[in-house]
Design a protein around this motif. Structure first.
Motif, PDB file in Angstrom:
ATOM      1  N   VAL A  58      -0.511  12.115 -21.428  1.00 38.02           N
ATOM      2  CA  VAL A  58       0.752  12.705 -21.857  1.00 38.02           C
ATOM      3  C   VAL A  58       0.697  12.852 -23.372  1.00 38.02           C
ATOM      4  N   ASN A  59       0.651  14.086 -23.847  1.00 37.36           N
ATOM      5  CA  ASN A  59       0.606  14.375 -25.270  1.00 37.36           C
ATOM      6  C   ASN A  59       2.037  14.498 -25.785  1.00 37.36           C
ATOM      7  N   VAL A  60       2.420  13.654 -26.755  1.00 35.72           N
ATOM      8  CA  VAL A  60       3.791  13.626 -27.263  1.00 35.72           C
ATOM      9  C   VAL A  60       3.820  14.080 -28.719  1.00 35.72           C
ATOM     10  N   GLN A  61       4.700  15.021 -29.018  1.00 34.33           N
ATOM     11  CA  GLN A  61       4.855  15.544 -30.380  1.00 34.33           C
ATOM     12  C   GLN A  61       6.333  15.614 -30.749  1.00 34.33           C
ATOM     13  N   GLY A  62       6.621  15.601 -32.061  1.00 33.57           N
ATOM     14  CA  GLY A  62       7.991  15.720 -32.541  1.00 33.57           C
ATOM     15  C   GLY A  62       8.352  17.174 -32.803  1.00 33.57           C
ATOM     16  N   GLY A  63       9.069  17.402 -33.896  1.00 34.24           N
ATOM     17  CA  GLY A  63       9.434  18.765 -34.263  1.00 34.24           C
ATOM     18  C   GLY A  63      10.911  19.060 -34.187  1.00 34.24           C
ATOM     19  N   GLY A  64      11.702  18.148 -33.564  1.00 34.36           N
ATOM     20  CA  GLY A  64      13.132  18.367 -33.473  1.00 34.36           C
ATOM     21  C   GLY A  64      13.565  18.913 -32.123  1.00 34.36           C
ATOM     22  N   SER A  65      14.829  18.694 -31.801  1.00 34.97           N
ATOM     23  CA  SER A  65      15.361  19.099 -30.502  1.00 34.97           C
ATOM     24  C   SER A  65      15.306  20.603 -30.287  1.00 34.97           C
ATOM     25  N   GLY A  66      15.589  21.369 -31.346  1.00 31.38           N
ATOM     26  CA  GLY A  66      15.548  22.827 -31.229  1.00 31.38           C
ATOM     27  C   GLY A  66      14.174  23.318 -30.813  1.00 31.38           C
ATOM     28  N   THR A  67      13.161  22.712 -31.407  1.00 33.31           N
ATOM     29  CA  THR A  67      11.783  23.066 -31.057  1.00 33.31           C
ATOM     30  C   THR A  67      11.483  22.705 -29.615  1.00 33.31           C
ATOM     31  N   GLY A  68      11.904  21.512 -29.201  1.00 34.06           N
ATOM     32  CA  GLY A  68      11.653  21.084 -27.830  1.00 34.06           C
ATOM     33  C   GLY A  68      12.277  22.018 -26.812  1.00 34.06           C
ATOM     34  N   LEU A  69      13.521  22.403 -27.049  1.00 37.30           N
ATOM     35  CA  LEU A  69      14.218  23.281 -26.110  1.00 37.30           C
ATOM     36  C   LEU A  69      13.598  24.678 -26.065  1.00 37.30           C
ATOM     37  N   SER A  70      13.282  25.223 -27.232  1.00 33.77           N
ATOM     38  CA  SER A  70      12.709  26.574 -27.252  1.00 33.77           C
ATOM     39  C   SER A  70      11.303  26.597 -26.665  1.00 33.77           C
ATOM     40  N   GLN A  71      10.530  25.532 -26.902  1.00 34.06           N
ATOM     41  CA  GLN A  71       9.164  25.471 -26.400  1.00 34.06           C
ATOM     42  C   GLN A  71       9.111  25.315 -24.881  1.00 34.06           C
ATOM     43  N   VAL A  72      10.000  24.491 -24.335  1.00 32.42           N
ATOM     44  CA  VAL A  72       9.983  24.326 -22.882  1.00 32.42           C
ATOM     45  C   VAL A  72      10.551  25.575 -22.213  1.00 32.42           C
ATOM     46  N   GLN A  73      11.516  26.223 -22.842  1.00 30.17           N
ATOM     47  CA  GLN A  73      12.071  27.454 -22.272  1.00 30.17           C
ATOM     48  C   GLN A  73      11.017  28.556 -22.211  1.00 30.17           C
ATOM     49  N   SER A  74      10.165  28.617 -23.233  1.00 31.02           N
ATOM     50  CA  SER A  74       9.131  29.652 -23.267  1.00 31.02           C
ATOM     51  C   SER A  74       7.955  29.335 -22.352  1.00 31.02           C
ATOM     52  N   GLY A  75       7.893  28.093 -21.876  1.00 33.35           N
ATOM     53  CA  GLY A  75       6.787  27.692 -21.019  1.00 33.35           C
ATOM     54  C   GLY A  75       5.584  27.188 -21.790  1.00 33.35           C
ATOM     55  N   ALA A  76       5.742  27.015 -23.112  1.00 31.89           N
ATOM     56  CA  ALA A  76       4.626  26.561 -23.945  1.00 31.89           C
ATOM     57  C   ALA A  76       4.312  25.081 -23.737  1.00 31.89           C
ATOM     58  N   VAL A  77       5.321  24.302 -23.316  1.00 32.98           N
ATOM     59  CA  VAL A  77       5.113  22.873 -23.058  1.00 32.98           C
ATOM     60  C   VAL A  77       5.732  22.517 -21.714  1.00 32.98           C
ATOM     61  N   ASP A  78       5.398  21.342 -21.216  1.00 31.76           N
ATOM     62  CA  ASP A  78       5.890  20.904 -19.910  1.00 31.76           C
ATOM     63  C   ASP A  78       7.269  20.265 -19.998  1.00 31.76           C
ATOM     64  N   ILE A  79       7.517  19.555 -21.125  1.00 30.65           N
ATOM     65  CA  ILE A  79       8.785  18.838 -21.303  1.00 30.65           C
ATOM     66  C   ILE A  79       9.318  19.109 -22.706  1.00 30.65           C
ATOM     67  N   GLY A  80      10.603  19.394 -22.794  1.00 32.67           N
ATOM     68  CA  GLY A  80      11.263  19.552 -24.088  1.00 32.67           C
ATOM     69  C   GLY A  80      12.202  18.382 -24.312  1.00 32.67           C
ATOM     70  N   ASN A  81      11.902  17.546 -25.300  1.00 34.16           N
ATOM     71  CA  ASN A  81      12.742  16.381 -25.613  1.00 34.16           C
ATOM     72  C   ASN A  81      13.885  16.804 -26.539  1.00 34.16           C
ATOM     73  N   SER A  82      15.089  16.366 -26.218  1.00 34.24           N
ATOM     74  CA  SER A  82      16.237  16.825 -26.993  1.00 34.24           C
ATOM     75  C   SER A  82      17.347  15.783 -27.061  1.00 34.24           C
ATOM     76  N   ASP A  83      18.007  15.699 -28.227  1.00 30.39           N
ATOM     77  CA  ASP A  83      19.219  14.882 -28.371  1.00 30.39           C
ATOM     78  C   ASP A  83      20.447  15.698 -27.971  1.00 30.39           C
ATOM     79  N   LEU A  84      20.252  16.987 -27.757  1.00 32.62           N
ATOM     80  CA  LEU A  84      21.350  17.895 -27.448  1.00 32.62           C
ATOM     81  C   LEU A  84      21.299  18.345 -26.001  1.00 32.62           C
ATOM     82  N   PHE A  85      22.468  18.658 -25.446  1.00 31.10           N
ATOM     83  CA  PHE A  85      22.505  19.392 -24.205  1.00 31.10           C
ATOM     84  C   PHE A  85      21.983  20.793 -24.492  1.00 31.10           C
ATOM     85  N   ALA A  86      21.269  21.387 -23.551  1.00 30.42           N
ATOM     86  CA  ALA A  86      20.749  22.740 -23.740  1.00 30.42           C
ATOM     87  C   ALA A  86      21.885  23.721 -24.026  1.00 30.42           C
TER      88      ALA A  86
END
Length: 285
Positions: A58-86
């Motif tokens: 499991v490769n874990v990276q930061g970048g912020g919640s906005g990055t996590g949500l946009s990356q998982v939505q685009s299919g670039a990553v498997d999981i988007g970690n977020s402090d925010l509701f989508a």
């Protein structure tokens, strides 16, 4: 014979590459990106999971919640970690994502230990970040200029803090940092500095502030007496499958929730005495 010796390494490499391809095809490696507030938990759980499941990564990276949500939505990553509701993030189609709440995180203002202030009101905290209060002596502290430090605009920690403290108003222009760890270090080293981090990032290097007589503790978060908190979400694009599903089940298991989550400064969702929706409304107590 010489040709055979030359061919053996090539054949070996071909077998290795073929094995790697099959290993990738089996879904034995996934990537989780996003919230730096959630990152320490996911990293720790990933290490434990990998130890118990050799060959799975499991490769874990930061970048912020906005990055996590946009990356998982685009299919670039498997999981988007977020402090925010989508639903809170513009440009994100919440209906296309599946929310997995894995913990709750309290967020607290932190200050340089020499400012001379340990308790303030929510209104005073708001005035600090909107620039109305410019010197700590206005709050009974040292005659020292207030130095504001913000998280970057894509940060879920920042969005949560602004939602509950600034009540829709904008913070003054100030230095920004992507990393919660760097925020803590700068506050510790800078006279007059104030910022905010998740409880899990608080160390003896900085001081926290009591707000309206309430201390930033897990117990006060569970009852909503301390209102600056957020769910920690791990979003997937659609229903998770294979290794993604397996890892999410692992982080939500009783073993992880009852031990590692609390040890790292987070709050298991099961301990919450209240529930909030994405707009911040209490929907059950």
């Amino acid at each position: 014979m010489k040709k055979l010796k030359l061919l053996l390494p090539v054949l070996g490499l071909a077998v290795l590459l073929s094995g790697c391809a099959k290993w990738i095809d089996r879904g034995e490696s996934i990537t989780a990106v996003g919230s730096s507030a959630l990152q320490p938990l996911v990293e720790t759980v990933a290490e434990s999971y990998q130890t118990e499941n050799p060959g799975k990564f499991v490769n874990v990276q930061g970048g912020g919640s906005g990055t996590g949500l946009s990356q998982v939505q685009s299919g670039a990553v498997d999981i988007g970690n977020s402090d925010l509701f989508a639903e809170e993030k513009s440009g994100i189609d919440a209906k296309a994502l599946v929310d997995h709440k894995v913990a709750v995180v309290g967020i607290t203002p932190i200050v340089n230990k020499k400012v001379g202030v340990s308790a303030i009101s929510m209104e005073e905290l708001k005035k600090l970040f909107t620039g109305e209060i410019k010197n700590w002596k206005e709050l009974g502290g040292k005659d020292q200029a207030v130095v504001i430090l913000n998280r970057a605009s894509g940060s879920g920690t920042r969005s949560t803090f602004e939602k509950w403290v600034l009540d829709g108003e904008s913070a003054i222009q100030a230095q920004e940092q992507d990393s919660s760890g760097m925020v803590r270090q700068i506050v510790a080293d800078t006279p007059g500095a104030i910022s905010y981090v998740a409880f899990s990032y608080v160390t003896d290097e900085v001081a926290t502030l009591k707000i309206d007589g309430v201390e930033p503790t897990d117990e006060n978060v569970t009852t909503n007496e301390w209102t600056i908190w957020a769910y920690e979400h791990m979003y997937t694009k659609g229903k998770p499958t294979e290794l993604t599903d397996e890892f999410l089940a692992y982080i939500l298991s009783d073993e992880i929730q009852n031990n590692i989550v609390g040890e790292l400064g987070y709050i298991p969702v099961s301990q919450m005495k209240v529930e909030r929706d994405w707009e911040g409304n209490i929907i059950s107590e």
